[in-house]
Write an enzyme that holds these catalytic residues in place. Structure first.
Site, mmCIF file in Angstrom:
data_model
loop_
_atom_site.group_PDB
_atom_site.id
_atom_site.type_symbol
_atom_site.label_atom_id
_atom_site.label_comp_id
_atom_site.label_asym_id
_atom_site.label_seq_id
_atom_site.Cartn_x
_atom_site.Cartn_y
_atom_site.Cartn_z
ATOM 1 N N LYS A 1 -1.107 5.001 -13.001
ATOM 2 C CA LYS A 1 0.273 4.612 -13.283
ATOM 3 C C LYS A 1 0.739 5.201 -14.615
ATOM 4 C CE LYS A 1 0.443 1.570 -9.780
ATOM 5 N NZ LYS A 1 -0.934 1.698 -9.266
ATOM 6 N N LYS A 51 5.163 -3.603 -11.829
ATOM 7 C CA LYS A 51 3.872 -3.438 -11.157
ATOM 8 C C LYS A 51 2.737 -3.437 -12.172
ATOM 9 C CE LYS A 51 4.737 1.569 -10.771
ATOM 10 N NZ LYS A 51 4.900 2.675 -9.805
ATOM 11 N N ARG A 66 3.821 11.714 -1.158
ATOM 12 C CA ARG A 66 2.540 12.163 -1.706
ATOM 13 C C ARG A 66 2.511 13.681 -1.696
ATOM 14 N NH1 ARG A 66 -2.496 10.198 -2.228
ATOM 15 N NH2 ARG A 66 -1.327 8.640 -3.453
ATOM 16 N N ARG A 85 5.933 8.489 2.750
ATOM 17 C CA ARG A 85 5.526 7.194 3.290
ATOM 18 C C ARG A 85 6.733 6.271 3.228
ATOM 19 N NH1 ARG A 85 0.874 7.310 -0.987
ATOM 20 N NH2 ARG A 85 2.706 8.146 -2.036
ATOM 21 N N ARG A 134 8.046 -1.208 -0.286
ATOM 22 C CA ARG A 134 6.861 -0.382 -0.521
ATOM 23 C C ARG A 134 6.598 0.524 0.674
ATOM 24 N NH1 ARG A 134 2.655 -5.093 -1.491
ATOM 25 N NH2 ARG A 134 3.720 -5.743 0.446
ATOM 26 N N ASP A 186 2.719 11.342 -6.773
ATOM 27 C CA ASP A 186 3.670 10.559 -5.989
ATOM 28 C C ASP A 186 5.057 10.695 -6.595
ATOM 29 O OD1 ASP A 186 1.623 9.756 -4.365
ATOM 30 O OD2 ASP A 186 1.480 7.722 -5.166
ATOM 31 N N GLU A 207 3.649 8.322 -9.909
ATOM 32 C CA GLU A 207 2.221 8.114 -10.157
ATOM 33 C C GLU A 207 1.498 9.453 -10.108
ATOM 34 O OE1 GLU A 207 0.145 5.196 -7.822
ATOM 35 O OE2 GLU A 207 1.733 3.695 -8.019
ATOM 36 N N ASN A 249 -2.304 10.281 -8.915
ATOM 37 C CA ASN A 249 -3.536 9.733 -8.349
ATOM 38 C C ASN A 249 -4.667 10.744 -8.496
ATOM 39 O OD1 ASN A 249 -2.648 7.112 -6.709
ATOM 40 N ND2 ASN A 249 -1.027 8.637 -6.590
#
Length: 317
Positions: A124, A159, A209, A224, A232, A272, A280, A282
């Site tokens: 994050k 979050k 993504r 997504r 979400r 992301d 984000e 990842n």
């Protein structure tokens, strides 16, 4: 090459969508040896980092897809590449594993992604290193600051910094309904730091993504898309994954970051983005390889193994 995957138990894999499985299958197709171990199998012993490591044979049978040899205690330096593919949670045991992997790296092991880089890039908080690509963001445990951020932006997302799969994400709109309670819960009454971001309405078009491999951008992303009343898009909470070509803005961000992240030891990154903003980075075990391949025909696993072979060749030269 001899490749060892530090990953979760194979009997928990869903091979129709697992990116680690896609990596294994492509590497095996090229004739590379595949081996596996878990974090708990590692030890520092007699001055060396070792692990109980098993060779894997892929059978081609979807119902009984692997055969495991008996584990053998081996030094991590015995392999041409170690791939860190253990899923979060990123807890203290994960941290300890990165310390052992980093020690093995100092002894000559070739580890991707580099353990120090994994440890340094909170998935994050790492986006704060590239503020030109993110939406208005606050990282704090202070109630006054968080409420002031809401007062400025009126529609926000809150979050935890250690969440995965969409866990613990809240949206608070203009009416500030339950804002105080949400802050108390997420920050544990001021004891835990959280991230707060301006809500990005383009989430309805998908949480994208974008994969960065070997300093290059995969030309397709997986959007997504949230379903029903969800905010979400995470697949773990019912989001639907739709592969599509990346946008000009996504390519701009990806091409700017990919070479920087590769230099920092990150062979594979899942960036992301929502709308025009990165949300984000990842780095532990990015996924979505198989969804992109199935929907577009682009073989992400082949691109990844190409990059891995290139890195190994560079290491040998």
């Amino acid at each position: 090459m001899k490749i060892a995957f530090a990953c979760d138990p194979l009997d928990g894999f869903k091979i129709y969508k697992d990116s680690t499985y896609a990596m294994m299958a492509e590497a095996a197709r090229r004739g590379h040896e595949i081996h596996v171990f878990q974090h708990k199998d590692m030890a520092f012993e007699a001055g060396k980092v070792v692990a109980n490591i098993s060779r894997v044979t892929l059978t081609g049978d979807n119902n009984d897809w692997y055969r495991l040899d008996a584990p053998i205690a081996q030094e991590l330096t015995a392999f041409d590449a170690i791939l860190e593919r253990t899923d979060p949670p990123f807890n203290m045991e994960y941290i300890y594993a990165t310390y052992l992997l980093e020690l093995a790296q100092q002894q000559g092991a070739r580890i991707f992604n580099k353990p120090e880089a994994i440890r340094s890039f909170n998935e994050k908080l790492a986006i704060a290193q590239f503020p030109q690509y993110i939406a208005p963001t606050l990282v704090s445990s202070d109630t006054t600051r968080i409420k002031a951020f809401h007062g400025e932006h009126r529609d926000i997302i809150l979050k935890p910094l250690d969440g995965m799969g969409g866990a613990g994400i809240f949206r608070v709109k203009d009416d500030a309904l339950n804002l105080g309670s949400i802050i108390e819960t997420l920050t544990d009454n001021g004891r835990q730091t959280i991230m707060v971001q301006r809500y990005i309405p383009e989430i309805t078009e998908g949480d994208k993504r974008i994969l960065l491999i070997g300093g290059q951008v995969v030309p397709y992303c997986l959007a997504r898309i949230p379903q029903g009343t969800e905010i979400r898009g995470n697949l773990a909470v019912g989001g639907v994954g739709v592969a599509r070509e990346i946008s000009a803005r996504d390519r701009e961000i990806g091409e700017a970051l990919a070479p920087i992240l590769l230099k920092r030891g990150l062979l594979l990154v899942g960036l992301d983005a929502i709308g025009d903003y990165m949300t984000e980075l990842n780095v532990t075990s990015p996924t979505c390889f198989q969804e992109i391949r199935e929907q577009t025909g682009f073989d992400v696993a082949a691109m990844f193994v190409d990059a891995l072979e290139k890195q190994a060749e560079a290491w040998n030269s």
